[in-house]
Motif scaffolding. Sequence first.
Motif, mmCIF file in Angstrom:
data_model
loop_
_atom_site.group_PDB
_atom_site.id
_atom_site.type_symbol
_atom_site.label_atom_id
_atom_site.label_comp_id
_atom_site.label_asym_id
_atom_site.label_seq_id
_atom_site.Cartn_x
_atom_site.Cartn_y
_atom_site.Cartn_z
ATOM 1 N N ILE A 1 0.853 -1.187 0.000
ATOM 2 C CA ILE A 1 0.000 0.000 0.000
ATOM 3 C C ILE A 1 0.890 1.238 0.000
ATOM 4 O O ILE A 1 1.739 1.403 0.875
ATOM 5 N N SER A 2 0.731 2.050 -1.024
ATOM 6 C CA SER A 2 1.535 3.263 -1.069
ATOM 7 C C SER A 2 0.653 4.481 -0.797
ATOM 8 O O SER A 2 -0.468 4.592 -1.304
ATOM 9 N N LEU A 3 1.135 5.345 0.070
ATOM 10 C CA LEU A 3 0.389 6.535 0.479
ATOM 11 C C LEU A 3 1.131 7.778 0.023
ATOM 12 O O LEU A 3 2.349 7.871 0.166
ATOM 13 N N SER A 4 0.404 8.739 -0.539
ATOM 14 C CA SER A 4 1.054 9.996 -0.907
ATOM 15 C C SER A 4 0.057 11.139 -0.714
ATOM 16 O O SER A 4 -1.129 10.907 -0.499
ATOM 17 N N TYR A 5 0.565 12.352 -0.787
ATOM 18 C CA TYR A 5 -0.300 13.512 -0.588
ATOM 19 C C TYR A 5 -1.343 13.609 -1.692
ATOM 20 O O TYR A 5 -1.030 13.421 -2.858
ATOM 21 N N GLY A 6 -2.593 13.887 -1.284
ATOM 22 C CA GLY A 6 -3.668 14.019 -2.258
ATOM 23 C C GLY A 6 -3.719 15.422 -2.824
ATOM 24 O O GLY A 6 -2.797 16.212 -2.619
ATOM 25 N N GLU B 1 -3.602 10.062 -1.228
ATOM 26 C CA GLU B 1 -3.839 9.137 -2.320
ATOM 27 C C GLU B 1 -3.347 7.749 -1.893
ATOM 28 O O GLU B 1 -2.221 7.598 -1.433
ATOM 29 N N VAL B 2 -4.215 6.751 -2.015
ATOM 30 C CA VAL B 2 -3.884 5.403 -1.564
ATOM 31 C C VAL B 2 -3.871 4.456 -2.756
ATOM 32 O O VAL B 2 -4.850 4.373 -3.496
ATOM 33 N N VAL B 3 -2.743 3.788 -2.962
ATOM 34 C CA VAL B 3 -2.652 2.825 -4.065
ATOM 35 C C VAL B 3 -2.325 1.449 -3.477
ATOM 36 O O VAL B 3 -1.329 1.288 -2.776
ATOM 37 N N VAL B 4 -3.201 0.465 -3.763
ATOM 38 C CA VAL B 4 -3.001 -0.884 -3.223
ATOM 39 C C VAL B 4 -2.628 -1.822 -4.359
ATOM 40 O O VAL B 4 -3.242 -1.783 -5.422
#
Lengths: 138, 375
Positions: free
Chosen positions: A122-127, A134-137
């Motif tokens: 799971i990668s998390l970055s600023y939306g 922003e969440v990418v699984v």
Amino acid sequence: MVLNERELMEYGMRLGSELAPGVVIALTGELGAGKTTLAKGIAKGLGVTDEITSPTFTMINEYTSGRLPLSHFDVYRLGEGEAALVGMEELGYEEYFFGDGVTIVEWADLVEQLLPEDAIRISLSYGPDVETREVVVS
Amino acid sequence: MKNGKTILLGIETSCDETAAAVTADGREVLSNIIASQVDVHAVFGGVVPEIAARHHLTAIGSIVSEALREARVSTDEIDAIAVTKGPGLVGAVLIGLATAKAMAYVTGRSLVGVHHIKGHICAALLQHPELEPPFLALVVSGGHTSLIDVRGLGGAEGDMSVLGKTRDDAAGEAYDKVARVLGLGYPGGPKVDKLAMEGNPDAIKFKRIMLEDGSLDFSFSGLKTAVINYVHTKKQAAENAAVKASENRSLDSESRPADKKNRLVDAQAPESFDAADVAASFQQAVIDVLAEKTRQSLILTGRKSLVLAGGVAANSALRKRMREMSEAEGVGLFIPSPIFCTDNAAMIACAGYYEYRAGKRDSLDLDAYATLPLS
């Protein structure tokens, strides 16, 4: 997907309630991206009643009050490259990664080689704004 | 026993520092050796790998020998060995624990397992002979932020109660992470403290997170994120402005080949925020919360003495604010010198002494603990 803090927590809770034994969740994202918030949600979903505090200092926290044992790694302080890998060896990561509990790894990109193939990444970055992430699984 | 005094050897390996110390009657420090303080090259034989700080195993033997040598005591003169049993990194704690057990077994001396946080609290006793319980303690470090009511030191049930603790990041951890975002490096505490002296603490109004009414718990994760968001937003705005400016310029002189390069350089150049102001405002927010929760705890417990301990107790702005607050409240303030604020073994020997005196002994199957409630 783009989530705010509350939604990120709820997403973690849903994920935590569905996890099977032996799952490794690899979290990546810069400081303040919400890794620990997500971990708190996952723990809650697992039924952990303890307060989930940041493992940055101790590098690993363990919780046994939930449906499955939870170990929470933070490799932030282990360093980069070889130092991080040696540090993980010293922490005895294999026992956790290939054990019967659930393992969450923060800053997982620093120890990519050690992650099991079936780890949930799971990668998390600023939306688009400061309140969202922003969440990418994968 | 030596000269009629009870001699304790203390060992501390719960995190980054390998430390050993000898105390007499608890508060008199005969030696205090910390691996990062001695000649590291001598200890490691000239090689200092990047991760050496955690290699307690390599260091512990020479650190203990050095502590005994400097204290001029033999193993026969030691009454007990006090060792950190937790909380900490289990693998690290185990090295100290195994060393202490081996020494206790060979010498036949008593073994006393000590809670790391209790050690930090007892650091204040080392330089203040007049300090006695009951008192209130605020322990602030990279791994802990706790308010503790101390009623006794013997290790009896109810001697210590935790009134409040962090629910997410420790205060010192927030410092380290903010330092990283500001590009100050590690360890962040002293660097943020220093930079903050040049900044305006009222420049940016970061939210003071006090949690629900009546709670003495802390939360610093939100503040950390607010600082990161602030820096992030300012940087983005500056980059956008720079790109726009260089676009305007390129419209003026369309065919210049250097335009593209200029644009890249421009985009990186401007700093739209004052790092000193950010550091000062962040620090102010941390200290406001620490001071206010401590003040509330003093009122709640009615204690007249306050101990400020742990690595962050070395922070100059925090010391200053705590001094002002305790004066206003009519409370005596006790802060260890910086050398006893960081992880050390003298504080462990001191804490161990009071438990030893109260009759506490641990067996050789004493465990190491990652988490450990304070009692």
